[in-house]
Design an enzyme around this catalytic site. Sequence first.
Site, PDB file in Angstrom:
ATOM      1  N   ARG A 227      -0.251  22.330  20.807  1.00 30.26           N
ATOM      2  CA  ARG A 227       0.097  21.234  19.909  1.00 30.26           C
ATOM      3  C   ARG A 227      -0.016  19.915  20.673  1.00 30.26           C
ATOM      4  NH1 ARG A 227      -0.488  24.096  16.299  1.00 30.26           N
ATOM      5  NH2 ARG A 227       0.876  24.585  14.534  1.00 30.26           N
ATOM      6  N   HIS A 275      -8.817  21.013  15.992  1.00 29.61           N
ATOM      7  CA  HIS A 275      -7.732  21.939  15.621  1.00 29.61           C
ATOM      8  C   HIS A 275      -8.263  23.148  14.825  1.00 29.61           C
ATOM      9  CE1 HIS A 275      -3.124  22.182  14.918  1.00 29.61           C
ATOM     10  NE2 HIS A 275      -3.679  23.389  14.948  1.00 29.61           N
TER      11      HIS A 275
HETATM   12  P1  NDP Z   1       4.816  32.819  20.580  1.00 28.78           P
HETATM   13  O1  NDP Z   1       6.060  32.439  19.888  1.00 28.78           O
HETATM   14  O2  NDP Z   1       4.344  34.224  20.546  1.00 28.78           O
HETATM   15  O3  NDP Z   1       4.881  32.402  22.121  1.00 28.78           O
HETATM   16  C1  NDP Z   1       5.466  31.243  22.603  1.00 28.78           C
HETATM   17  C2  NDP Z   1       5.736  31.465  24.089  1.00 28.78           C
HETATM   18  O4  NDP Z   1       6.190  30.244  24.654  1.00 28.78           O
HETATM   19  C3  NDP Z   1       6.826  32.518  24.340  1.00 28.78           C
HETATM   20  O5  NDP Z   1       6.424  33.365  25.382  1.00 28.78           O
HETATM   21  C4  NDP Z   1       8.021  31.669  24.783  1.00 28.78           C
HETATM   22  O6  NDP Z   1       8.897  32.341  25.691  1.00 28.78           O
HETATM   23  C5  NDP Z   1       7.323  30.541  25.486  1.00 28.78           C
HETATM   24  N1  NDP Z   1       8.145  29.338  25.586  1.00 28.78           N
HETATM   25  C6  NDP Z   1       8.866  28.706  24.636  1.00 28.78           C
HETATM   26  N2  NDP Z   1       9.468  27.613  25.139  1.00 28.78           N
HETATM   27  C7  NDP Z   1       9.129  27.573  26.456  1.00 28.78           C
HETATM   28  C8  NDP Z   1       9.423  26.687  27.527  1.00 28.78           C
HETATM   29  N3  NDP Z   1      10.205  25.619  27.359  1.00 28.78           N
HETATM   30  N4  NDP Z   1       8.877  26.948  28.745  1.00 28.78           N
HETATM   31  C9  NDP Z   1       8.094  28.035  28.940  1.00 28.78           C
HETATM   32  N5  NDP Z   1       7.774  28.908  27.960  1.00 28.78           N
HETATM   33  C10 NDP Z   1       8.279  28.675  26.740  1.00 28.78           C
HETATM   34  O7  NDP Z   1       3.682  31.836  19.996  1.00 28.78           O
HETATM   35  P2  NDP Z   1       2.116  32.060  19.957  1.00 28.78           P
HETATM   36  O8  NDP Z   1       1.630  32.533  21.277  1.00 28.78           O
HETATM   37  O9  NDP Z   1       1.728  32.821  18.747  1.00 28.78           O
HETATM   38  O10 NDP Z   1       1.632  30.542  19.694  1.00 28.78           O
HETATM   39  C11 NDP Z   1       1.927  29.504  20.600  1.00 28.78           C
HETATM   40  C12 NDP Z   1       1.632  28.167  19.952  1.00 28.78           C
HETATM   41  O11 NDP Z   1       0.229  27.987  19.792  1.00 28.78           O
HETATM   42  C13 NDP Z   1       2.189  28.015  18.532  1.00 28.78           C
HETATM   43  O12 NDP Z   1       3.546  27.614  18.554  1.00 28.78           O
HETATM   44  C14 NDP Z   1       1.296  26.967  17.920  1.00 28.78           C
HETATM   45  O13 NDP Z   1       1.847  25.685  18.050  1.00 28.78           O
HETATM   46  C15 NDP Z   1       0.002  27.055  18.734  1.00 28.78           C
HETATM   47  N6  NDP Z   1      -1.127  27.509  17.907  1.00 28.78           N
HETATM   48  C16 NDP Z   1      -2.221  26.682  17.774  1.00 28.78           C
HETATM   49  C17 NDP Z   1      -3.291  27.087  17.011  1.00 28.78           C
HETATM   50  C18 NDP Z   1      -4.537  26.249  16.903  1.00 28.78           C
HETATM   51  O14 NDP Z   1      -5.326  26.432  15.978  1.00 28.78           O
HETATM   52  N7  NDP Z   1      -4.809  25.368  17.838  1.00 28.78           N
HETATM   53  C19 NDP Z   1      -3.290  28.378  16.281  1.00 28.78           C
HETATM   54  C20 NDP Z   1      -2.116  29.194  16.549  1.00 28.78           C
HETATM   55  C21 NDP Z   1      -1.066  28.747  17.330  1.00 28.78           C
HETATM   56  P3  NDP Z   1       9.733  33.676  25.265  1.00 28.78           P
HETATM   57  O15 NDP Z   1       8.726  34.795  25.262  1.00 28.78           O
HETATM   58  O16 NDP Z   1      10.735  33.834  26.351  1.00 28.78           O
HETATM   59  O17 NDP Z   1      10.310  33.394  23.915  1.00 28.78           O
END
Ligand code: NDP
Length: 314
Positions: A227, A275
Amino acid sequence: MASPVHVFAPFGKALRPQMERFFPGRPVVCWSSAEEFAAGIGTVEYLLALDPPRQYWDRAVRLRLIQCLGAGVDGVLPAPDLPPSVRVANNRGNSAPSMAEFALALILALLKRLPGAMAAQREHRWQRFLPQTLEGRTLGILGLGAIGQALAQRARALGMRVIATQRTPKPHAQVERIHPPEGTGQVVAEADILVILLPLTPETRGLLSASLLEAMKPGAYVVDLARGGILDEAALCRCLESGALAGAALDVFAQEPLPPESSLWEAPNLLLTPHVAGAFPELLERALAAFAENVARLERGEEIRNAVDRARGY
Ligand code: NDP
């Protein structure tokens, strides 16, 4: 009669035929304007939404479920006025393979210098260059979630070493070290290629600051598919212009669409995509199927799939 299901999205009206297929015999209401949303949200129970207006949540007194179209929920949360009983779900995992592939496509394009080769081809110039290799390089993943794990698996198959961050670190067979958020600086400093796959939350907004970008290895690469708002775009431009970073790729931006006057368009060795990294032909069908399943689960009194922790913000 079953209660209606509602859709809010800029292209909401176009979803009616597919929605009617997933909700046979049930009224389907599709909105694409804030006026329709404001006037009707008080009657809605089940809402499929892409970036809905935020100022009317206190009217959502009958709402049970907001199903977000994608994996990111920053278009809905934080929503302090939303009644606490409203469940929020996303499509986590749906785009993981396509996102991981897109990340690899961008990384390979940068390291194999394809943009320069294509520019030379357009000008009929025979200009040889030295491609880089992925094998043996360190991939740093900020946010080892569904997408990060799909990427880690593919990167390992290409001979890369993978390190990462997670909010709550959990061991993963393909990842050498997983740091908590406080270890972000270590991953950033060690990575040859850094990929941002974090959700946008109050904790991650502005995380990849100028000082972290400046602390990267000379000649490293940055890819942000998560994002806009997580990475300091002006600082990235400066690092590319000075040559401190060898290249970068961005699919997401603080302001979307990226304005024509943005200096990012002209930044050296920066690949921009609009995007689209998570998109693939079956995406919408799967998102509608997930919405239908969650409505059915709620009506059977069961737990929904891909529930979002509203307090955590993802
Ligand atoms: P998930 O919820 O599966 O993964 C998010 C990860 O981030 C988790 O492992 C979480 O840790 C970790 N996390 C959260 N906060 C922190 C932090 N402060 N420091 C370190 N790690 C952190 O999401 P996805 O992998 O499915 O997607 C990730 C993001 O990608 C989405 O939120 C979205 O914004 C973006 N996206 C963009 C797209 C595009 O078209 N460009 C399409 C799809 C997604 P924990 O495992 O401990 O909870």
